[in-house]
Design an enzyme around this catalytic site. Structure first.
Site, PDB file in Angstrom:
ATOM      1  N   HIS A 139      -3.431   0.758  -2.792  1.00  6.81           N
ATOM      2  CA  HIS A 139      -4.367   1.363  -1.851  1.00  6.81           C
ATOM      3  C   HIS A 139      -5.753   1.362  -2.464  1.00  6.81           C
ATOM      4  O   HIS A 139      -6.022   2.082  -3.433  1.00  6.81           O
ATOM      5  CB  HIS A 139      -3.935   2.787  -1.507  1.00  6.81           C
ATOM      6  CG  HIS A 139      -4.815   3.448  -0.487  1.00  6.81           C
ATOM      7  ND1 HIS A 139      -4.811   3.095   0.837  1.00  6.81           N
ATOM      8  CD2 HIS A 139      -5.745   4.434  -0.616  1.00  6.81           C
ATOM      9  CE1 HIS A 139      -5.683   3.838   1.504  1.00  6.81           C
ATOM     10  NE2 HIS A 139      -6.264   4.651   0.644  1.00  6.81           N
ATOM     11  N   ASP A 184       0.842  -1.192   0.000  1.00  7.63           N
ATOM     12  CA  ASP A 184       0.000   0.000   0.000  1.00  7.63           C
ATOM     13  C   ASP A 184       0.886   1.255   0.000  1.00  7.63           C
ATOM     14  O   ASP A 184       1.587   1.526   0.979  1.00  7.63           O
ATOM     15  CB  ASP A 184      -0.897  -0.006   1.236  1.00  7.63           C
ATOM     16  CG  ASP A 184      -1.976   1.068   1.185  1.00  7.63           C
ATOM     17  OD1 ASP A 184      -1.710   2.163   0.656  1.00  7.63           O
ATOM     18  OD2 ASP A 184      -3.079   0.811   1.677  1.00  7.63           O
TER      19      ASP A 184
END
Length: 468
Positions: free
Chosen positions: A391, A360
């Protein structure tokens, strides 16, 4: 898409492409170390060593391997075993062919920047709140290309409450989740905060990061409209702070059957103070400034507008908007005492599935942004950790939806089946208890002696709780 939205999308893409190479070089080492620490080495031999009882990672000794290199991290319980069985049968977690979408930045940018395309048909309602403010509810009413499937035992479809990110950006993945949920028999509704996504700002007050008061009124209204329908909730990215705050404050009175968070920001204060990689920081900050520019006149009596629009970071923007107000200024520490999403997490009484990835680029490495003790000790929280996804991305080849959507709906179905089984077991328990009571009364009439040590807890050992 409005003209400013297209310009913002192009600017975000340009900023991200300029910083992509630098971000990959800077985070490659940390991401590699974090992935090896949490999941073990990436090659199959190391995975076999981990599965066969290798050294425990820093999350838990109870890490459960799943298809596609994912891990389920949770406290052992009856519900955890049920969820684990459902995920092991899931086709959504099976590894697919690698493509140009595998990179975390491309996954994230495609999710936030690409046009949403033909979205679902929405029926908007404005809900007037107790302080005369307005929030918007977008009910998804179509289209449904294939036949709807009923999700519950009854005839009423379950309501799916969807909470977008805290910046008010309605992404293509949120709309994709709504379409998939509609096809699976849910009734999706999207919650928009004050001033977000075309919702008018009727009073000079915006919703702080973790203040669930507006969401409470919205849930009350949804329950009024659909009193007998089960209610599930999904949040995306920074919007998870609002959902977790609501679940913590309401506890067992939340009316929610199950919840899921896609790439949640769990250590929110540290996330604001550390800052994001500059392309994302600038992009999110620019989006907020453009969205609030239309309300500059309405907010100038409570906020220093000039300082607000000169903010150079998300922290400065948040602090100016909610802490350094003209009417009731507070400190940064006090703000997070009232808005930390995990401040009442021990009171949450709803199963919550958090889907995160080790690559992420917005939240950062898992060893920094994931509170490991939460999944160690709280039986209501489950972490599905994947190696790839960026993300809120988790994208696959078109036209397939994001695999996180499939997993969330399978998770809700597993919860429904589990609770139905629990209710059936409780009904059987009451039935056997009534039979036993009748036999005892008949024995008393016949003056038969009954052992005083006999009890239901000793006779029926199958009584259990899904949180044990």
């Amino acid at each position: 898409m409005p003209p400013w939205g297209a310009a913002l999308a192009l600017l975000l893409a340009a900023l991200a492409l300029l910083g992509l190479l630098a971000l990959r070089l800077r985070r490659l080492g940390r991401r590699s170390v974090g992935a090896r620490t949490l999941l073990g080495a990436r090659d199959p031999g190391d995975d076999e060593e981990a599965d066969s009882g290798g050294p425990a990672d820093q999350f838990s000794n109870e890490r459960e391997p799943l298809p596609g290199g994912c891990r389920l991290i949770c406290k052992p319980s009856a519900l955890a075993q049920c969820l684990l069985r459902a995920l092991r049968r899931s086709a959504a977690l099976e590894p697919g062919p690698r493509s140009w979408l595998s990179g975390p930045h491309l996954q994230t940018l495609c999710h936030f920047v690409m046009p949403v395309g033909p979205g679902p048909e929405l029926a908007r309602e404005y809900l007037q709140l107790a302080d005369d403010g307005l929030v918007a509810l977008d009910w998804v009413v179509g289209p449904c290309a294939r036949g709807r499937r009923v999700t519950s035992a009854g005839s009423l479809p379950a309501v799916l409450l969807v909470i977008p990110n805290a910046w008010g950006r309605l992404t293509r993945n949120v709309l994709g989740l709504c379409l998939l949920a509609l096809e699976r028999g849910y009734y999706p509704v999207i919650f928009h905060r004050r001033g977000h996504h075309g919702c008018p700002l009727a009073s000079p007050r915006l919703q702080p990061f973790g203040d669930p008061s507006d969401l409470k009124e919205a849930v009350t209204y949804i329950r009024f409209r659909h009193p007998a329908a089960p209610l599930f909730a999904v949040s995306e990215g920074s919007g998870s702070g609002l959902l977790l705050s609501y679940l913590g404050e309401c506890g067992s009175s939340s009316y929610v059957t199950g919840a899921a968070c896609i790439s949640p920001v769990l250590r929110c204060r540290e996330w604001f103070e550390t800052g994001l990689p500059w392309p994302y920081e600038r992009g999110f900050l620019l989006h907020q400034k453009i969205a609030l520019s239309r309300y500059a006149t309405a907010l100038e009596d409570t906020v220093d507008i000039h300082k607000l629009f000169r903010s150079c970071s998300l922290r400065e923007f948040e602090e100016t908007l909610f802490c350094h107000t003209k009417n009731f200024p507070i400190s940064w520490d006090t703000y997070w005492d009232h808005n930390d999403p995990l401040r009442d997490v021990d009171e949450a009484a709803v199963p919550v599935l958090c889907i995160c990835s080790t690559d992420d680029p917005v939240c950062g490495p898992p060893d920094l942004f994931l509170p490991t003790e939460l999944f160690h000790s709280n039986p209501y929280f489950f972490l599905l950790l994947s190696r790839h996804g960026g993300h809120c991305g988790f994208l696959r080849h078109e036209p397939l939806p994001a695999w996180s959507h499939e997993v969330i709906l399978e998770y809700f179905r597993a919860l429904t089946d589990f609770f139905r089984t629990e209710e059936r077991m409780k009904g059987l328990s009451r039935h056997r208890a009534s039979l036993l009571g009748g036999r005892r009364r008949w024995g008393a009439l016949q003056k038969r002696e009954v052992s005083p040590s006999a009890s239901l807890e000793e006779i029926f050992s199958w009584k259990r709780s899904y949180t044990r």
